[in-house]
Design a protein around this motif. Sequence first.
Motif, PDB file in Angstrom:
ATOM      1  N   ARG A 163      38.257  47.180  35.700  1.00  0.00           N
ATOM      2  CA  ARG A 163      36.925  47.045  35.801  1.00  0.00           C
ATOM      3  C   ARG A 163      36.578  45.883  35.376  1.00  0.00           C
ATOM      4  O   ARG A 163      35.506  45.068  35.863  1.00  0.00           O
ATOM      5  N   LEU A 164      37.106  45.684  34.096  1.00  0.00           N
ATOM      6  CA  LEU A 164      36.505  44.075  33.590  1.00  0.00           C
ATOM      7  C   LEU A 164      37.014  43.123  33.826  1.00  0.00           C
ATOM      8  O   LEU A 164      36.392  41.802  33.910  1.00  0.00           O
ATOM      9  N   VAL A 165      38.343  43.247  34.726  1.00  0.00           N
ATOM     10  CA  VAL A 165      39.075  42.092  34.875  1.00  0.00           C
ATOM     11  C   VAL A 165      38.879  41.549  36.294  1.00  0.00           C
ATOM     12  O   VAL A 165      39.149  40.722  36.980  1.00  0.00           O
ATOM     13  N   PHE A 166      39.207  42.736  37.142  1.00  0.00           N
ATOM     14  CA  PHE A 166      39.548  42.681  38.520  1.00  0.00           C
ATOM     15  C   PHE A 166      38.385  42.934  39.374  1.00  0.00           C
ATOM     16  O   PHE A 166      38.237  42.584  40.595  1.00  0.00           O
ATOM     17  N   THR A 167      37.089  43.158  38.855  1.00  0.00           N
ATOM     18  CA  THR A 167      35.905  43.547  39.579  1.00  0.00           C
ATOM     19  C   THR A 167      34.661  42.524  39.158  1.00  0.00           C
ATOM     20  O   THR A 167      34.921  42.017  38.065  1.00  0.00           O
ATOM     21  N   GLY A 168      33.696  42.809  39.601  1.00  0.00           N
ATOM     22  CA  GLY A 168      32.374  42.048  39.424  1.00  0.00           C
ATOM     23  C   GLY A 168      32.695  40.642  38.973  1.00  0.00           C
ATOM     24  O   GLY A 168      33.151  39.753  39.936  1.00  0.00           O
ATOM     25  N   LYS A 169      32.314  40.311  37.758  1.00  0.00           N
ATOM     26  CA  LYS A 169      32.330  38.828  37.296  1.00  0.00           C
ATOM     27  C   LYS A 169      33.699  38.645  36.518  1.00  0.00           C
ATOM     28  O   LYS A 169      33.751  37.710  35.714  1.00  0.00           O
ATOM     29  N   GLY A 170      34.675  39.455  36.751  1.00  0.00           N
ATOM     30  CA  GLY A 170      35.717  39.567  35.871  1.00  0.00           C
ATOM     31  C   GLY A 170      36.718  38.336  36.086  1.00  0.00           C
ATOM     32  O   GLY A 170      36.593  37.779  37.399  1.00  0.00           O
ATOM     33  N   PRO A 171      37.358  37.749  35.271  1.00  0.00           N
ATOM     34  CA  PRO A 171      38.078  36.474  35.514  1.00  0.00           C
ATOM     35  C   PRO A 171      39.235  36.560  36.720  1.00  0.00           C
ATOM     36  O   PRO A 171      39.695  35.639  37.334  1.00  0.00           O
ATOM     37  N   PHE A 172      39.813  37.659  36.969  1.00  0.00           N
ATOM     38  CA  PHE A 172      40.629  37.856  38.103  1.00  0.00           C
ATOM     39  C   PHE A 172      40.057  38.529  39.316  1.00  0.00           C
ATOM     40  O   PHE A 172      40.800  38.781  40.354  1.00  0.00           O
ATOM     41  N   THR A 173      38.789  38.325  39.584  1.00  0.00           N
ATOM     42  CA  THR A 173      38.051  38.658  40.681  1.00  0.00           C
ATOM     43  C   THR A 173      38.425  37.921  41.746  1.00  0.00           C
ATOM     44  O   THR A 173      38.130  36.615  41.762  1.00  0.00           O
ATOM     45  N   PRO A 174      38.737  38.194  43.036  1.00  0.00           N
ATOM     46  CA  PRO A 174      38.974  37.494  44.165  1.00  0.00           C
ATOM     47  C   PRO A 174      38.002  36.476  44.560  1.00  0.00           C
ATOM     48  O   PRO A 174      36.778  36.975  44.193  1.00  0.00           O
TER      49      PRO A 174
END
Length: 389
Positions: free
Chosen positions: A378-389
Motif C-alpha cells: 500500500r505504501l510503496v507500490f500504490t498511490g504516491k509510493g516510491p515504486f508506483t509505476p
Amino acid sequence: MSTEPDWITTPVTPDLLRGQLDVEPTAHGLLPHRLPARARRQIPDDQTATAQAQPSGVRVVFRTAATTVELDTLPTKRAYRGFPTPADGVYDLVADGKLAAQATVTGGRLRTITDMFTQAVELTEGPPGTARFTGLPAGDKDVEIWLPHTEITELIALRTDSPIEPARDHGRRVWLHHGSSISHGSNATHPTAIWPALAAAAGGVELVNLGFGGSALLDPFTARAIRDTPADLISLKLGINIVNGDVMRLRAFTPAVHGFLDTVREGHPDTPLLVVSPILCPVQEDTPGPLAPDYDGTTLRFKATGDPAERAAGRLTLNVIRAELARIVEQRAADDPNLHYLDGRDLYGESDYAEFPLPDEIHPGPDGHRRIAENFARLVFTGKGPFTP
C-alpha cells in the motif's frame, strides 16, 4: 498396469531459475546462491554463508501443460542442539500466479548448530528426495516452484508428464530487496508467505530477495552484489541486525550506511532506492544488544542484554538507528531525488504488535508477515509510493 505417467526428465539448468545471483555445480546437480562467488569468498562467518545459500525467493520457472510435476533435490536442513528439530521445508508450486500445490522432501543432510555463539556445526549426510505435485490445472500454464526459504536446496532433475518450455517474459519490473531474517522469512510457514513474496505478488514485480537471516550488517560485499545486479527497484531494510549483534557504535554506523548507499548508487545511479528502518521490536527499541536466546524448554524467545544508559556512549538501539537513517536519507535526498525513506513502524507498529505479537519477541509470525506485506504494498507500490509505476 502401472499408473505412472510417461515422464519427461529435464536437467535443472540456470535458465530455469529466478531469484538467484549465482549457481554452483555440485556432485548432485545445481546449488543456487543468493550472493555471487566473489562475495561468498569474503564471508567471515557460517551464519551468512548458510543464509545466502538458503534459497529464499528462488524459484524454478517454466511453462507446461503438465498436471504432475516432480522435482528431485538434496536438501540441507538446519537444527540447533537442544531445540526441537524444525519441520521439513515446504515447496510451493504456483500456476499462473496462484498457489496450486505444496510438497516436502524428507531426508537430506542435517546441519546441527552445536553452539549458537560460536556457530560450530555438525553435518550428518542423508539421501536426496522428491517433491511431488499432482492434480495441477490442465492446459498450458506458467509454473513457478518456490524452494524452501530456510533449507539449502541442491537441484537434481525435473520430471513432468508433458513437455516444458521456457517461461514467458511478462515484462515485470525487477524488485531487489535486502534485509534481515524477517525479510528472509523467519517464522513464515512456506516460501510464498514470506512478506517480500507477498508484497511482490501484490505489486506485480519479479522478486530478488537478498534477505539474510542475522546478516544484514552493511557488509561491503553485499553492497557490491546489489550494485552489480540488474534491478528496476531496490529497497534496503537496515538496522536490526546491527543492534541484535551489537556490532557497531553510532560513529561506525553512519559512515557505513553512507558507504553502502554510495556503492549501490555506483551501479544504480537513478533507480528508485528505498531505505526502510526496523519494524517495531519492543525488546530492542531502547535497549542495546546483543540479543541472547531465552529458552524455557518449550518456547524460544530472545532478550536484549545491553544497558540503555550506554546510548549516550554511542550504543545503538532501534530508535537511535531509525533517527539516524531518517537523517541520512534526508541529507542525501537533496542530491538524490530517487532516494526515499520508510519508517519500519509504518509496516508493523504498536497496533500491529497488539494484534499480532512477535512469537519469539523479534520475528513476526504468519499473520505478521501478511500485515507487513499489505502495508508495504500500500505504501510503496500504490498511490504516491516510491515504486508506483
